[in-house]
Design an enzyme around this catalytic site. Structure first.
Site, mmCIF file in Angstrom:
data_model
loop_
_atom_site.group_PDB
_atom_site.id
_atom_site.type_symbol
_atom_site.label_atom_id
_atom_site.label_comp_id
_atom_site.label_asym_id
_atom_site.label_seq_id
_atom_site.Cartn_x
_atom_site.Cartn_y
_atom_site.Cartn_z
ATOM 1 C CB CYS A 1 -0.901 -0.058 1.230
ATOM 2 S SG CYS A 1 -1.132 1.460 2.115
ATOM 3 C CG HIS B 1 -2.416 5.935 1.187
ATOM 4 N ND1 HIS B 1 -3.770 5.751 1.039
ATOM 5 C CD2 HIS B 1 -2.048 6.782 0.200
ATOM 6 C CE1 HIS B 1 -4.207 6.451 0.009
ATOM 7 N NE2 HIS B 1 -3.180 7.089 -0.512
ATOM 8 C CG HIS B 2 -0.671 3.103 5.886
ATOM 9 N ND1 HIS B 2 -1.821 3.055 5.129
ATOM 10 C CD2 HIS B 2 -0.925 3.955 6.912
ATOM 11 C CE1 HIS B 2 -2.739 3.833 5.683
ATOM 12 N NE2 HIS B 2 -2.223 4.395 6.754
ATOM 13 C CB CYS C 1 -2.339 -0.031 6.415
ATOM 14 S SG CYS C 1 -3.413 0.001 4.973
HETATM 15 ZN ZN ZN Z 1 -2.561 1.614 3.726
#
Ligand code: ZN
Length: 185
Positions: free
Chosen positions: A76, A78-79, A147
């Site tokens: 991912c 974002h994380h 996440c």
């Molecule tokens: Zn994420």
């Protein structure tokens, strides 16, 4: 393309950032280990799906082709945490088909990058449309995101499901129903 030195320097900083000592025995090899691992899990960065979808064959007929339960692991964006699950890929040929293993290769190419599940689903569908020029494509991805399940709301086992339809699948409910029927069980 992937710069091991930068990754190693960054991991050392990261370790310091969480209050660790990057020079202690258990961690001394960790930056190099992570750099080697990133070579593998981000291998799709230097790949083009065209490599796998270029070679096509004459289709014996133009019935729907479904490759289901393609296991994938992605990361991912974002994380930078793993998300993983299954992709189901269907298309309706317009005279040309591709080797079945190439559908799994296509999924892997896009999964081995920093990704969002919605984007992964869309990129697989788009690559098939562009390179196979079928009358329609449908892709469904179901995945667990660490996440989401390891932190934050903590709902282990919960899955995110995304679909993208293109061409005749957009207008024809009957085809989408056929797809759902075929990937069931
Ligand atoms: Zn994420």
């Amino acid at each position: 393309m992937i710069d091991n030195n930068k990754i190693e320097a960054a991991v050392r900083l990261l370790l310091e950032g969480i209050g660790e000592d990057p020079t202690r025995e258990g961690l001394i090899e960790t930056p190099a280990r992570i750099a080697r691992m990133y070579q593998e899990i981000f291998a799709g960065m230097g790949e083009d799906a065209e490599t796998y979808l270029r070679k096509t064959f004459v289709a014996p007929n133009n019935e729907m082709i479904v490759e289901k339960d393609i296991i994938f692991y992605s990361t991912c964006e974002h994380h930078m945490m793993p998300f993983f699950g299954k992709a189901h890929v269907a298309y309706i040929p317009d005279g040309r088909v591709v080797g079945l293993s190439k559908l799994a290769r296509t999924v892997e190419t896009f999964a081995c990058r920093l990704q969002l599940q919605e984007q992964l689903t869309a990129e697989i569908a788009e690559a098939l449309m562009v390179h196979l020029k079928p009358t329609g494509v449908m892709v469904m991805v179901e995945a667990e995101h660490l996440c989401l399940t390891m932190r934050g709301v903590k709902k282990p086992g919960s899955k995110t499901i995304t679909t993208v339809t293109k061409g005749v699948f957009v207008a024809e409910q009957r085809l989408r129903d056929g797809f759902y029927q075929m990937i069931k069980g």
